[in-house]
Enzyme design. Structure first.
Site, PDB file in Angstrom:
ATOM      1  N   GLU A   1     -25.964  21.677  38.015  1.00  0.00           N
ATOM      2  CA  GLU A   1     -24.432  22.130  37.551  1.00  0.00           C
ATOM      3  C   GLU A   1     -23.529  21.116  37.558  1.00  0.00           C
ATOM      4  OE1 GLU A   1     -23.175  25.233  36.914  1.00  0.00           O
ATOM      5  OE2 GLU A   1     -25.183  26.113  36.910  1.00  0.00           O
TER       6      GLU A   1
ATOM      7  N   SER B   1     -27.595  19.197  42.108  1.00  0.00           N
ATOM      8  CA  SER B   1     -27.647  20.069  41.408  1.00  0.00           C
ATOM      9  C   SER B   1     -27.398  19.858  39.820  1.00  0.00           C
ATOM     10  CB  SER B   1     -26.830  21.275  41.760  1.00  0.00           C
ATOM     11  OG  SER B   1     -26.885  22.365  40.685  1.00  0.00           O
TER      12      SER B   1
ATOM     13  N   TYR C   1     -18.322  24.666  42.966  1.00  0.00           N
ATOM     14  CA  TYR C   1     -19.507  24.451  43.501  1.00  0.00           C
ATOM     15  C   TYR C   1     -19.991  23.039  42.955  1.00  0.00           C
ATOM     16  CZ  TYR C   1     -24.615  24.429  43.826  1.00  0.00           C
ATOM     17  OH  TYR C   1     -25.991  24.146  44.128  1.00  0.00           O
TER      18      TYR C   1
ATOM     19  N   HIS D   1     -34.249  26.737  39.613  1.00  0.00           N
ATOM     20  CA  HIS D   1     -35.671  27.128  40.057  1.00  0.00           C
ATOM     21  C   HIS D   1     -35.626  28.468  40.859  1.00  0.00           C
ATOM     22  CE1 HIS D   1     -33.578  24.327  42.825  1.00  0.00           C
ATOM     23  NE2 HIS D   1     -34.166  24.779  43.886  1.00  0.00           N
TER      24      HIS D   1
END
Length: 351
Positions: free
Chosen positions: A136, A134, A157, A187
């Site tokens: 992130e 990710s 996360y 996305h």
């Protein structure tokens, strides 16, 4: 289209990406097996059209109960199936929720990847593995971000995703597994979960138009993200596992837009002034914000031949039209026209 006689195993098939990936693989001739969590109520809404075709058309789709916290079940499934490809898309994937459930997020999102990789290592090292990493993970690093950018995760996360990402690299280098990570930037699609900000906005707009709610309560409007269209991103996942050598790839659009910009364009699309309908609540702010993410996708473009086609504005129109249709309203229609033009033979409507 050339039919591919392969078997794939997907975790997270009931999510946005998992449902699109299953449809893509089935359209290519794969036999698809998938892991589904046991729940007291149905959690298969995104793949219900596929499930109906199992009996009607003999669609080669098979579901297995379990989750990534059960290493024995994962090992048994992979040992019995010996799939050609494994796509690990399952996770506790909501960033804000990860602050409330950090241990669970770490176990499923992080350690869950370990259980799959160990099963592959012990079963058949020829199995190809895809890890859903990710954007992130980049956190507070300055954009644009590429495969060489340092990680600075800013949530439980993101920390779990960094662990799974590095573990995938470690198994590739230590055991010579064909293990790839796709570092996917944001996305979206009409199948995006309703607690994610883009879907919260588009679904809220449809409800406002229908008179079902008065407004939206939002958090940080200044956060910027690189938003793309999910069906295009699952194509990149598949392309990674078709290469001669395993590697990691950043997937995104190369553009950054703020939440405020999304609100402005989305409300303008339906002829409303967003400032008349949006209020704020501190509870929707993250303890540690990720300010700006922009994908540098030159490697994916050069080595995979992948690039996005759906623009930020087109994505928003597709999602609003879908949410209007979902509550019985006549959509504006531009979103449908966009998809018909770009993808006249949409593979995510599997025959």
């Amino acid at each position: 289209m050339i039919r591919i006689d392969k078997t794939a195993f997907i975790t997270g098939i009931t999510g946005q990406d998992g449902s699109y990936l299953a449809e893509l693989l089935l359209s290519k001739g794969y036999t698809v097996h998938a892991l589904v969590r046991r729940a007291s109520t149905s959690n298969t809404s995104r793949i219900d059209p596929l499930l109906q075709k199992i009996d009607e058309q003999g669609l080669p789709l098979y579901l297995h109960l379990g989750d990534l916290s059960d290493g024995e079940q994962i090992s048994n499934i992979i040992f019995n199936l010996k799939p050609d490809e494994v796509y690990n898309l399952a996770a506790q994937s909501h960033v804000r929720v990860s602050y409330d459930c950090p241990a669970y997020t770490g176990d499923v999102t992080g350690i869950g990847a370990t259980r799959i990789l160990e099963a592959i290592r012990n079963c058949d090292k020829e199995i190809k593995y895809y890890q859903a990493s990710s954007s992130e993970m980049f956190g507070s690093t300055r954009p644009p971000q590429n495969e060489m950018t340092a990680f600075h995760p800013r949530s439980p996360y993101a920390c779990a995703k960094v662990y799974a990402h590095y573990l995938t690299q470690n198994y590739r280098e230590s055991y010579n597994l064909f293990a790839c990570s796709g570092i996917l930037f944001n996305h979206e699609s009409p199948r995006r979960g309703e607690n994610f900000v883009t879907r919260k906005i588009t679904r809220g707009i449809a409800s406002i138009l229908a008179g079902r709610q008065r407004g939206l309560v939002m958090g940080n409007l200044d956060a910027k993200r690189d938003w793309g269209y999910s069906p295009e991103y699952v194509q990149a996942m598949w392309m990674m596992l078709q290469q001669d050598k395993p590697d990691d790839y950043v997937i995104g659009t190369g553009e950054s837009h703020s939440v405020r910009e999304f609100l402005e364009i989305a409300f303008d699309y339906v002829g409303l002034d967003w400032q008349k309908y949006v209020t704020f609540d501190q509870k929707f702010f993250r303890p540690a914000e990720v300010d700006d993410l922009i994908a540098d996708t030159r490697k994916a473009e050069a080595q995979l031949g992948w690039k996005p086609n759906v623009t930020f504005q087109e994505l928003m129109k597709i999602m609003i039209d879908s949410d209007m249709r979902a509550i019985g309203m006549e959509p504006i229609g531009e979103g449908d026209d966009i998809l018909a033009h770009i993808y006249p033979d949409r593979w995510w409507a599997v025959d």
